[in-house]
Design a protein around this motif. Structure first.
Motif, PDB file in Angstrom:
ATOM      1  N   VAL A   1       0.852  -1.189   0.000  1.00  0.00           N
ATOM      2  CA  VAL A   1       0.000   0.000   0.000  1.00  0.00           C
ATOM      3  C   VAL A   1       0.886   1.236   0.000  1.00  0.00           C
ATOM      4  CG1 VAL A   1      -1.880   1.223   1.136  1.00  0.00           C
ATOM      5  CG2 VAL A   1      -1.730  -1.275   1.331  1.00  0.00           C
ATOM      6  N   GLU A   2       0.751   2.058  -1.039  1.00  0.00           N
ATOM      7  CA  GLU A   2       1.587   3.247  -1.161  1.00  0.00           C
ATOM      8  C   GLU A   2       1.046   4.382  -0.299  1.00  0.00           C
ATOM      9  OE1 GLU A   2       4.779   5.465  -2.208  1.00  0.00           O
ATOM     10  OE2 GLU A   2       4.411   3.359  -2.729  1.00  0.00           O
ATOM     11  N   ALA A   3       1.880   4.902   0.623  1.00  0.00           N
ATOM     12  CA  ALA A   3       1.551   6.055   1.475  1.00  0.00           C
ATOM     13  C   ALA A   3       0.157   5.950   2.090  1.00  0.00           C
ATOM     14  CB  ALA A   3       1.680   7.344   0.673  1.00  0.00           C
ATOM     15  N   PRO A   4      -0.096   4.939   2.920  1.00  0.00           N
ATOM     16  CA  PRO A   4      -1.418   4.798   3.536  1.00  0.00           C
ATOM     17  C   PRO A   4      -1.642   5.834   4.636  1.00  0.00           C
ATOM     18  CG  PRO A   4       0.076   3.227   4.499  1.00  0.00           C
ATOM     19  CD  PRO A   4       0.846   3.918   3.402  1.00  0.00           C
ATOM     20  N   PRO A   5      -2.894   6.099   5.003  1.00  0.00           N
ATOM     21  CA  PRO A   5      -3.159   7.008   6.122  1.00  0.00           C
ATOM     22  C   PRO A   5      -2.595   6.433   7.418  1.00  0.00           C
ATOM     23  CG  PRO A   5      -5.156   6.607   4.836  1.00  0.00           C
ATOM     24  CD  PRO A   5      -4.128   5.623   4.360  1.00  0.00           C
ATOM     25  N   SER A   6      -2.103   7.313   8.281  1.00  0.00           N
ATOM     26  CA  SER A   6      -1.590   6.881   9.578  1.00  0.00           C
ATOM     27  C   SER A   6      -2.721   6.310  10.426  1.00  0.00           C
ATOM     28  CB  SER A   6      -0.962   8.077  10.303  1.00  0.00           C
ATOM     29  OG  SER A   6      -0.736   7.771  11.657  1.00  0.00           O
ATOM     30  N   PRO A   7      -2.442   5.290  11.242  1.00  0.00           N
ATOM     31  CA  PRO A   7      -3.477   4.791  12.151  1.00  0.00           C
ATOM     32  C   PRO A   7      -3.733   5.740  13.316  1.00  0.00           C
ATOM     33  CG  PRO A   7      -1.413   3.640  12.523  1.00  0.00           C
ATOM     34  CD  PRO A   7      -1.197   4.511  11.317  1.00  0.00           C
ATOM     35  N   TYR A   8      -2.892   6.758  13.470  1.00  0.00           N
ATOM     36  CA  TYR A   8      -3.010   7.690  14.590  1.00  0.00           C
ATOM     37  C   TYR A   8      -3.452   9.070  14.128  1.00  0.00           C
ATOM     38  CZ  TYR A   8      -0.287   4.151  17.075  1.00  0.00           C
ATOM     39  OH  TYR A   8       0.153   2.976  17.634  1.00  0.00           O
ATOM     40  N   LEU A   9      -4.257   9.721  14.953  1.00  0.00           N
ATOM     41  CA  LEU A   9      -4.616  11.112  14.719  1.00  0.00           C
ATOM     42  C   LEU A   9      -3.530  12.008  15.306  1.00  0.00           C
ATOM     43  CD1 LEU A   9      -8.378  10.872  15.707  1.00  0.00           C
ATOM     44  CD2 LEU A   9      -7.522  11.380  13.419  1.00  0.00           C
ATOM     45  N   ILE A  10      -3.285  13.165  14.674  1.00  0.00           N
ATOM     46  CA  ILE A  10      -2.291  14.103  15.176  1.00  0.00           C
ATOM     47  C   ILE A  10      -2.925  15.489  15.329  1.00  0.00           C
ATOM     48  CG2 ILE A  10      -0.412  12.849  14.047  1.00  0.00           C
ATOM     49  CD1 ILE A  10      -0.289  15.322  12.095  1.00  0.00           C
ATOM     50  N   ASN A  11      -2.280  16.324  16.135  1.00  0.00           N
ATOM     51  CA  ASN A  11      -2.689  17.718  16.269  1.00  0.00           C
ATOM     52  C   ASN A  11      -2.463  18.407  14.926  1.00  0.00           C
ATOM     53  OD1 ASN A  11      -2.949  20.450  16.822  1.00  0.00           O
ATOM     54  ND2 ASN A  11      -1.687  20.420  18.652  1.00  0.00           N
ATOM     55  N   ALA A  12      -3.539  18.939  14.317  1.00  0.00           N
ATOM     56  CA  ALA A  12      -3.451  19.511  12.980  1.00  0.00           C
ATOM     57  C   ALA A  12      -3.044  20.980  12.978  1.00  0.00           C
ATOM     58  CB  ALA A  12      -4.801  19.349  12.263  1.00  0.00           C
ATOM     59  N   GLY A  13      -2.841  21.575  14.154  1.00  0.00           N
ATOM     60  CA  GLY A  13      -2.373  22.953  14.212  1.00  0.00           C
ATOM     61  C   GLY A  13      -3.449  23.990  13.961  1.00  0.00           C
ATOM     62  N   VAL A  14      -4.725  23.611  14.157  1.00  0.00           N
ATOM     63  CA  VAL A  14      -5.860  24.543  14.041  1.00  0.00           C
ATOM     64  C   VAL A  14      -6.707  24.364  15.298  1.00  0.00           C
ATOM     65  CG1 VAL A  14      -7.861  25.251  12.677  1.00  0.00           C
ATOM     66  CG2 VAL A  14      -5.838  24.335  11.521  1.00  0.00           C
ATOM     67  N   TYR A  15      -7.158  25.471  15.896  1.00  0.00           N
ATOM     68  CA  TYR A  15      -7.799  25.411  17.203  1.00  0.00           C
ATOM     69  C   TYR A  15      -9.025  26.316  17.284  1.00  0.00           C
ATOM     70  CZ  TYR A  15      -2.924  24.056  18.022  1.00  0.00           C
ATOM     71  OH  TYR A  15      -1.684  23.473  17.933  1.00  0.00           O
ATOM     72  N   VAL A  16      -9.940  25.953  18.208  1.00  0.00           N
ATOM     73  CA  VAL A  16     -10.994  26.859  18.663  1.00  0.00           C
ATOM     74  C   VAL A  16     -10.811  27.019  20.164  1.00  0.00           C
ATOM     75  CG1 VAL A  16     -13.459  27.334  18.825  1.00  0.00           C
ATOM     76  CG2 VAL A  16     -12.594  25.974  16.918  1.00  0.00           C
ATOM     77  N   PHE A  17     -10.796  28.260  20.634  1.00  0.00           N
ATOM     78  CA  PHE A  17     -10.609  28.534  22.053  1.00  0.00           C
ATOM     79  C   PHE A  17     -11.765  29.362  22.605  1.00  0.00           C
ATOM     80  CE2 PHE A  17      -5.905  28.467  20.826  1.00  0.00           C
ATOM     81  CZ  PHE A  17      -5.745  27.147  21.226  1.00  0.00           C
ATOM     82  N   SER A  18     -12.229  29.002  23.790  1.00  0.00           N
ATOM     83  CA  SER A  18     -13.213  29.808  24.499  1.00  0.00           C
ATOM     84  C   SER A  18     -12.518  31.046  25.071  1.00  0.00           C
ATOM     85  CB  SER A  18     -13.864  28.990  25.610  1.00  0.00           C
ATOM     86  OG  SER A  18     -14.619  27.928  25.054  1.00  0.00           O
TER      87      SER A  18
END
Length: 255
Positions: free
Chosen positions: A179-196
């Motif tokens: 399988v060429e370049a499959p999706p990672s099994p782990y989620l990562i911090n994407a560097g986009v946030y919502v803050f109260s």
């Protein structure tokens, strides 16, 4: 500090659902981008252009933020700040932009707190994004997700592709597929946030909020994770290869 005025906007009418959707954002654009050299020898990382677009990364980000309802952005500058400020002053921007420069390094958390202090509405929620992220997904949906979970902070989560080919095997050890370049099994911090609104007061004056503020919020069940919808575009621009891959992917998306 510099301020750029936006193009004219028509009147807004907010429904009850839209009240919690931020209209202000912080863009963290102070990184040196050493892995992107020589592109970053004469410009900060967010000023690097994605080949074929004619627009720096931060230009794409500000357009995206404006499309998602943001009217005011604070850009936190650092490395070669004057280059970024000059571009912002001369560009025709779709929202109001204020730039701030740290007089001394404050760390990621301290820098975020310093920039947030210059937002126009301290009593309202806000978005934040790293200046090297090139993405498109619904921030409005992310804000709704944040509000429904009564979170203090919400992180966008991405599932990047592994840069190597993967091998699948059966229980006996026979190789069954490549399988060429499959999706990672782990989620990562994407560097986009919502803050109260209260999040800024929880940030350290100096240091890294991902080692202090985020863990405390996680233990209190006040930190949420919003998976970027499947099929939405996301890439962190860290290396020259990322620039090349982003150009290929954008060309494919425009067909």
């Amino acid at each position: 500090m510099t301020t750029a005025e936006p193009a004219a906007h028509g009147p807004h009418s907010f429904s009850h659902r839209e009240v919690h959707r931020p209209t202000q954002a912080v863009v963290l654009a102070g990184g040196q981008g050493s892995r992107l050299r020589p592109y970053t020898d004469d410009r900060p990382k967010p000023m690097v252009e994605i080949p074929g677009t004619g627009t720096p990364i931060i230009g794409h980000q500000l357009t995206w933020l404006a499309e998602e309802g943001v009217t005011d952005a604070v850009v936190s500058c650092g490395h070669l700040a004057e280059v970024l400020q000059e571009w912002l002053d001369s560009a025709e921007l779709p929202l109001r932009v204020t730039t701030v420069v740290e007089k001394e390094p404050l760390g990621r958390g301290g820098g975020l707190k310093f920039a947030a202090a210059h937002l126009p509405h301290q009593d309202r929620p806000w978005y934040a994004t790293n200046g090297d992220i090139w993405t498109r997904f619904s921030l409005r949906e992310m804000a709704d997700f944040h509000y429904e979970r009564e979170a203090t902070a919400t992180l966008a989560l991405a599932r990047p592709r592994i840069p190597w080919g993967a091998v699948e095997t059966d229980a006996f050890g026979h190789i069954t597929d490549f399988v060429e370049a499959p999706p990672s099994p782990y989620l990562i911090n994407a560097g986009v946030y919502v803050f109260s609104p209260e999040f800024a007061s929880l940030l350290p004056d100096t240091g890294d909020h991902e080692r202090t503020t985020f863990p405390r919020l996680a233990r209190a069940k006040r930190l949420a994770g919003f998976p970027i919808p499947q099929g939405a575009y996301w890439r962190a621009i860290d290396t020259a290869k990322d620039l090349t891959e982003a150009a290929k992917e954008l060309a494919a998306l425009s067909r």
